[in-house]
Design a protein around this motif. Sequence first.
Motif, PDB file in Angstrom:
ATOM      1  N   PHE A 320       0.785  -1.236   0.000  1.00 30.44           N
ATOM      2  CA  PHE A 320       0.000   0.000   0.000  1.00 30.44           C
ATOM      3  C   PHE A 320       0.819   1.290   0.000  1.00 30.44           C
ATOM      4  O   PHE A 320       0.292   2.355  -0.256  1.00 30.44           O
ATOM      5  CB  PHE A 320      -0.993  -0.013   1.170  1.00 30.44           C
ATOM      6  CG  PHE A 320      -2.058  -1.045   1.002  1.00 30.44           C
ATOM      7  CD1 PHE A 320      -3.144  -0.800   0.183  1.00 30.44           C
ATOM      8  CD2 PHE A 320      -1.945  -2.295   1.601  1.00 30.44           C
ATOM      9  CE1 PHE A 320      -4.125  -1.761  -0.013  1.00 30.44           C
ATOM     10  CE2 PHE A 320      -2.912  -3.263   1.409  1.00 30.44           C
ATOM     11  CZ  PHE A 320      -4.001  -3.006   0.602  1.00 30.44           C
ATOM     12  N   MET A 321       2.122   1.157   0.278  1.00 30.44           N
ATOM     13  CA  MET A 321       2.895   2.402   0.374  1.00 30.44           C
ATOM     14  C   MET A 321       2.957   3.203  -0.938  1.00 30.44           C
ATOM     15  O   MET A 321       2.915   4.432  -0.893  1.00 30.44           O
ATOM     16  CB  MET A 321       4.292   2.146   0.964  1.00 30.44           C
ATOM     17  CG  MET A 321       5.306   1.664  -0.034  1.00 30.44           C
ATOM     18  SD  MET A 321       6.863   1.149   0.733  1.00 30.44           S
ATOM     19  CE  MET A 321       7.751   0.751  -0.764  1.00 30.44           C
ATOM     20  N   ILE A 323       0.644   3.651  -2.962  1.00 29.68           N
ATOM     21  CA  ILE A 323      -0.634   4.357  -3.108  1.00 29.68           C
ATOM     22  C   ILE A 323      -0.589   5.706  -2.399  1.00 29.68           C
ATOM     23  O   ILE A 323      -0.989   6.729  -2.944  1.00 29.68           O
ATOM     24  CB  ILE A 323      -1.804   3.499  -2.565  1.00 29.68           C
ATOM     25  CG1 ILE A 323      -1.898   2.202  -3.362  1.00 29.68           C
ATOM     26  CG2 ILE A 323      -3.116   4.271  -2.621  1.00 29.68           C
ATOM     27  CD1 ILE A 323      -3.094   1.334  -3.009  1.00 29.68           C
ATOM     28  N   ALA A 375      -9.936   4.632   0.531  1.00 28.85           N
ATOM     29  CA  ALA A 375      -8.760   3.768   0.456  1.00 28.85           C
ATOM     30  C   ALA A 375      -8.700   2.861   1.678  1.00 28.85           C
ATOM     31  O   ALA A 375      -8.379   1.664   1.571  1.00 28.85           O
ATOM     32  CB  ALA A 375      -7.487   4.617   0.356  1.00 28.85           C
ATOM     33  N   ALA A 379      -8.693  -1.135   1.657  1.00 28.00           N
ATOM     34  CA  ALA A 379      -7.558  -1.879   2.204  1.00 28.00           C
ATOM     35  C   ALA A 379      -8.035  -2.878   3.260  1.00 28.00           C
ATOM     36  O   ALA A 379      -7.547  -4.010   3.354  1.00 28.00           O
ATOM     37  CB  ALA A 379      -6.544  -0.908   2.810  1.00 28.00           C
ATOM     38  N   LEU A 392      -3.558   3.831   6.726  1.00 27.60           N
ATOM     39  CA  LEU A 392      -3.603   4.322   5.352  1.00 27.60           C
ATOM     40  C   LEU A 392      -4.357   5.650   5.290  1.00 27.60           C
ATOM     41  O   LEU A 392      -3.905   6.614   4.653  1.00 27.60           O
ATOM     42  CB  LEU A 392      -4.285   3.268   4.465  1.00 27.60           C
ATOM     43  CG  LEU A 392      -4.281   3.485   2.950  1.00 27.60           C
ATOM     44  CD1 LEU A 392      -2.864   3.522   2.413  1.00 27.60           C
ATOM     45  CD2 LEU A 392      -5.054   2.364   2.251  1.00 27.60           C
TER      46      LEU A 392
END
Lengths: 456, 456
Positions: A320-321, A323, A375, A379, A392
């Motif tokens: 996810f980083m 994003i 998001a 997630a 996030l």
Amino acid sequence: MPQRKIDVVLASVRRLIRVGASANLLNLLQKQHPADLAGVFGELNDRERQTAFDILLDRSPRHAMEALSELGPEAGAHLLEGRSAEDIARYVQELESDDAASIVEALPEELSRSVLDLMRGKQETEVEELLEYPEYTAGRIMNPNVFALSEELTVGEAITELQAARDVEMVFYLYTVDERRHLVGVTSLRRLLLVAPETPLKRIAVGDLLSVRVDTDQEEVARQVASYNLLAIPVVDLENKPVGVITVDDVIDVIKDEATEDIYRLAGVSTDDNVFSPARSSLRKRLPWLYVNLATAFLSAAVVKAFEPTISQATALAVFMPIVAGMGGNAGTQTLTVIVRGIALGELTFANSRKALLKESLVGIGNGVGIGVVAATAAWLVQGNGWLGLILALAMIINMFVAATAGTLVPIGLRALKVDPALASSVFITTLTDIFGFFAFLGLGHVFLRHLVAAG
Amino acid sequence: MPQRKIDVVLASVRRLIRVGASANLLNLLQKQHPADLAGVFGELNDRERQTAFDILLDRSPRHAMEALSELGPEAGAHLLEGRSAEDIARYVQELESDDAASIVEALPEELSRSVLDLMRGKQETEVEELLEYPEYTAGRIMNPNVFALSEELTVGEAITELQAARDVEMVFYLYTVDERRHLVGVTSLRRLLLVAPETPLKRIAVGDLLSVRVDTDQEEVARQVASYNLLAIPVVDLENKPVGVITVDDVIDVIKDEATEDIYRLAGVSTDDNVFSPARSSLRKRLPWLYVNLATAFLSAAVVKAFEPTISQATALAVFMPIVAGMGGNAGTQTLTVIVRGIALGELTFANSRKALLKESLVGIGNGVGIGVVAATAAWLVQGNGWLGLILALAMIINMFVAATAGTLVPIGLRALKVDPALASSVFITTLTDIFGFFAFLGLGHVFLRHLVAAG
């Protein structure tokens, strides 16, 4: 991209060059408008272009030179390089002084000097004088043939002067000067027709007229002509004496060039790069910008590296980083674009920049919440871990706020340092949003690590 | 951003509104050029703007309406909404028909209809007719007061007609028509002055003139006026009868608007967003674009997720993977920008797009090698693993090649589908470069995993 007229001409030109039908080629070329010819020349390869140009130059030098001038100074000068200085000096005199000056300046230095030495009379002086003004000023782009008459003349006398004038191509305004040649008024050709011939110019001229100085920046000239809907603006020297005129067609070129420059610079493309510049030259111009980006990419990679142990325990963070970083970059680019264009159009000033900052910060937080919530939910559904979603969302809000404030402050700051804000802003913004995005997300991930590992 | 003249005026206007000094305020406003007034209005808040505008409208309606017109149709119409339909119908008649049409159209629908019903005579018909042409066409932006005379008249008769004409503001070309009112020629005011009054217009008019049709796209009009250096271009109906004229100042607005549109769309900003649009409206316009980007970011995250086991064994991959994706995005944006601008400026056509693709592919491979080698060396030095560097270099070359081809083909493809290439290209490109970047780098990492783990 409809089928253009010049595509048809282009195909014929190529065919005629291939079969060596010079007479037909000349005939076809002579029928084209110089602007269209420039379009055709622009798409021919170097050899074809030289062949076509040479045929036209020998028989219709003015037409050839006008097309060359439309093609732009660099490409134009290149077409003349094979000729002697004597020939070039003769050919450039077919052009208006401002166009001639651009071409002569773009020639190789030694050739350029010889050509100037060989040019004779009025045009020589004009071209040399124009070349003395710095680039991108009114003095450089003006046409020195300004039509200014003493305000003591009558309308009838003015019309006689106008009939005698040769060089003055596009007259629509007639400027008046006082006995010391200071610019004092303006009238239009149409007004000359509406009054009796014995009326003094002084009576019909409007006194409160706009002018620019020779050292005014061309962007400022364009802004004035565009916002006051002028067809031409007189250029005066430091003593307010008229020395030239800038017509609206030159202003259109300035506006288009400045827009291209802004668009290009935001993307890290050099202004003299275009679709059909040779691959090698494009590569040479684009690589340096990519190296700058690479250096900054390593900076943000260093942030990720610092968190390598955290990632090795919770690899979901690696998923996810990008994003967080990427979305920050997108939001930052939106803000940056609006700010850079606002500066270019003259809407944003130092005086009202606080208002802009406040507004963009609000938008940034709003975007962060809007994107963060969606998001985070996604997630959570994908990864089955609510903590990951929470992290996030928080990281997204932080990064969008950073993106918005940086997207506002960086271009304004660069402008204050007299650097073109379009030039360097985007690399700053994406670097900042990458670094802050990674740092916020991985940092939060580090803090809440046990929740991620426990459930992951 | 130098101290602008309007900043000084702006401060005084604000002060006079605050202390309620209406007479002084009116006096100050009346002295400003409409374009400057629009600049001032643009920076006042809604309440101040309405106050200042109302004071001016009551005393100098034409001046107020000209400023309102410069402010743009939406903001302008908003200032009139509090007035009755009768008043509005009277006020808009102070404007040229094309400007009046824009304002009336921007009013709320019911009010707009009432105003049109109340307008009387010639202007009403003109405004209604203009509103029948689709937006962004020549018909919509033209001024319907075209000055066209029978070619059978003499120069003397033409001058008499010109002296009698009222509405025709900026005449510099005089168009001639045959007995069936077909457009056949053009001459300039200046030429009228150079010949004897008994000369027939037919003799001095140039026959081979440019014109556009009412349904020509405004971008195409701008391109013609700009490339042929025209001051005005006549607009004809389907039977080649002149129905209007588009002057160069309208063309400048088109060029600026189109440039802003391109710049904005490349960054995913809506065209009616700007520095001082309210935060809520900017947010509403920017969020949808960010959601599209978020969706595509999840697509590329899915690629990363597929390689999670690989990353968990070699976390160094997580450190370098954003570099590959990001650099591909940067290179893709460079190509995209050059291609989109090339399309907008009319340089790139379907006919020559193969040449562009070949060139950009070469640049892409060159960039990949140039960046790949440097990045690989740096990664090797940082991480002490030559295999990682090799993988990085290979992935970079693949991704830069993808970036270059996609950056060329996507905008050309969108153009073929009649979608503005600036609008949707950038999200496609960054999605593609993210997906291919992650896939190439992590895929190669997976294949060579034992070399990475052994040395890591």
